[in-house]
Design an enzyme around this catalytic site. Structure first.
Site, short mmCIF file in Angstrom:
data_model
loop_
_atom_site.label_atom_id
_atom_site.label_comp_id
_atom_site.label_asym_id
_atom_site.label_seq_id
_atom_site.Cartn_x
_atom_site.Cartn_y
_atom_site.Cartn_z
NE ARG A 123 -45.07 -19.26 18.45
CZ ARG A 123 -44.11 -19.04 18.55
NH1 ARG A 123 -43.02 -19.51 19.65
NH2 ARG A 123 -43.37 -19.83 17.53
CD GLU B 53 -36.80 -17.09 17.98
OE1 GLU B 53 -35.25 -17.84 17.83
OE2 GLU B 53 -37.36 -16.81 19.71
CE1 TYR C 1 -36.17 -17.35 25.83
CE2 TYR C 1 -36.49 -16.93 23.71
CZ TYR C 1 -37.40 -17.74 24.89
OH TYR C 1 -37.71 -18.47 24.34
C1 GCO Z 1 -36.53 -19.71 20.10
C2 GCO Z 1 -37.00 -20.56 20.36
C3 GCO Z 1 -36.95 -21.65 21.12
C4 GCO Z 1 -35.65 -21.70 21.85
C5 GCO Z 1 -35.62 -20.64 22.91
C6 GCO Z 1 -34.54 -20.42 24.01
O1 GCO Z 1 -38.20 -19.32 19.23
O2 GCO Z 1 -35.93 -18.92 19.89
O3 GCO Z 1 -37.99 -21.09 19.27
O4 GCO Z 1 -36.97 -23.01 20.33
O5 GCO Z 1 -35.42 -22.95 22.36
O6 GCO Z 1 -35.35 -19.44 22.06
O7 GCO Z 1 -33.12 -20.21 23.63
#
Ligand code: GCO
Length: 457
Positions: A83, A172, A300
């Protein structure tokens, strides 16, 4: 190390895809090459005080030049899908008009290079590098940007749609809206609730219009939105915290999932913040209601929420929990919050099949010394991946009634890279990047992921 990977591997269906993810501004560098226009991240990162250490994406992982090497690396690890995102200002330096041949060529080669190595290309059309020329006209606060994005999405689908495995429209919306226009942490760095709410609506509209444009070109290409749903818990056992958690859900998740998957904003959000949405927003709801073929989930860390009566709606405040282990960015580690997150979404929305489009951890471990010399023993990341993939396997095993229809997993990230406001200080890669030499070194977590994928035969 590899026996845990083999054991886990057996718990995934044969058709499940194991991939990695990156984003253009975080890895490409070469921001002035071949006519690329400026993006909001070039401008933001050049603004003193916005990014840790004054870091910028000017060189990043130099992936624009080293892409073949990076694809070889992925192929060596057995990665099945990649991706990546397409940089809007590389294709359309001013955000609109005629595409730049050099920009198209870069992604043409990248996509062909992936296919030649048997890696499925999943392209994200927007991962935050908005052309600065569009920002100068009001960026996402301006409704025209949604239309410009749909035109751009149509162009990309015409050029690349025949060779892509799937399209992610935007990455996001929560970050594009609140983190960037309310908290001021990401480009363009505004702190204005009104700007944020206008952006919420325009980003939702951008997804809806883009989906329609993509499908008008290629009806059978799998396409969907990528969100970062918050896994929200009341921070304490009190009615106040429980109510705050529900409001936080509506604001952080419902503002996006509601319109896209149910065709409506949460009622309380409309009652409280409706006046901040753009005029006649109701007329866009049918366009926005485009669930697509899959939904991408980036997960996360959990959010533990308390009542915050003195702040604007949703009058909620999240804090980290002292009793939870942390990543090197200080984010709480709580694997079952991953399942909780998807369970809470499922209670409220009829979602299409799911791809985990991002999951991973910041672990800044550098090369070991002594007997570990040469290796990068990133044990924090490795055990994070293990415990979170364990949740994914269980969610699948629970079946579609009780569990979730998850089709693939994209580890964030293939490479250490430019971590936005954290600059290069936060490493998320399963491959280490020495930014001085651009040398790549596979970390222990990368070897573990390789073993997991290869155990599938
Ligand atoms: C996201 C981000 C990433 C970040 C990752 C870590 O989509 O949040 O796309 O670009 O680097 O989440 O924080």
């Amino acid at each position: 190390m590899s026996s845990s990977a083999e054991h886990l591997s057996k718990r995934f269906p044969k058709s499940f895809l194991f991939g990695t993810a990156t984003a253009s501004y975080q890895v490409e560098g070469a921001v002035h090459a071949d006519g690329r226009g400026a993006s909001i991240w070039d401008v933001f990162s050049a603004t003193p005080g916005k990014v840790k250490g004054g870091d910028t994406g000017e060189t990043a992982c130099d992936h624009y030049r080293l892409w073949e090497k990076d694809l070889d690396l992925m192929a060596g690890l057995g990665i099945q899908a990649y991706r990546f995102s397409i940089a809007w200002p590389r294709i359309l330096p001013s955000g609109m008009g005629r595409p730049l041949a050099e920009g198209l060529t870069f992604y043409d080669r990248l996509i062909d290079g992936l296919l030649a190595r048997g890696i499925q290309p999943f392209a994200t059309f927007y991962h935050w590098d908005l052309p600065q020329a569009l920002e100068d006209k009001g960026g996402w606060r301006n409704r025209d940007t949604a239309k410009a994005f749909a035109d751009y999405a149509e162009l990309l689908t015409l050029k690349f749609g025949d060779r892509l495995a799937a399209i992610c429209t935007l990455n996001e919306p929560w970050c594009v809206t609140y983190l960037s226009h309310l908290h001021g942490i990401h480009a363009p760095g505004l702190t204005d609730l009104g700007a944020a709410m206008r952006t919420v609506h325009h980003v939702n509209l951008a997804h809806g219009l883009a989906m329609q444009a993509i499908k008008s070109v290629k009806a059978d290409i799998p396409a969907g939105l990528v969100l970062n749903p918050q896994s929200i818990y009341p921070g304490e056992a009190s009615e106040r915290a429980e109510k705050a958690a529900l409001r936080a859900f509506d604001f952080n998740n419902g503002a996006f999932y509601g319109p896209v998957y149910s065709g409506a904003y949460p009622e309380e959000l409309v009652a409280e913040l409706g006046p901040l949405l753009p005029e006649a927003w109701q007329e866009d709801m049918a366009d926005i209601h485009q669930p697509g073929d899959f939904t991408g989930v980036n997960y996360y860390t959990p959010e533990h929420v308390f009542d915050a009566p003195d702040s604007h709606w949703p009058r909620a405040r999240a804090i980290r929990r002292n009793d939870l282990p942390k990543t090197d960015l200080g984010w709480d580690i709580m694997p079952d919050a991953f399942t909780h997150c998807l369970d809470e979404l499922k209670k409220r929305y009829a979602l299409p099949p799911i791809y985990i489009t991002e999951n991973g951890a910041c672990d800044n471990t550098e090369a070991g010394r002594g007997s570990n010399s040469g290796r990068i023993p990133d044990n924090l990341r490795l055990s994070y991946l293990e415990s979170h993939l364990d949740q994914v396997a269980s969610m699948i095993a629970d079946g579609q009634e009780k569990g979730h229809d998850i089709r693939g997993y994209f580890l964030w990230s293939l490479l250490d890279n430019f971590e936005w406001a954290e600059g290069y200080s936060a490493r998320f890669g399963i491959v280490h990047v020495d930014y001085a030499t651009q040398e790549r070194t596979v970390k222990d977590s990368g070897r573990w992921y390789e073993a997991l994928i290869k155990a599938r035969g």
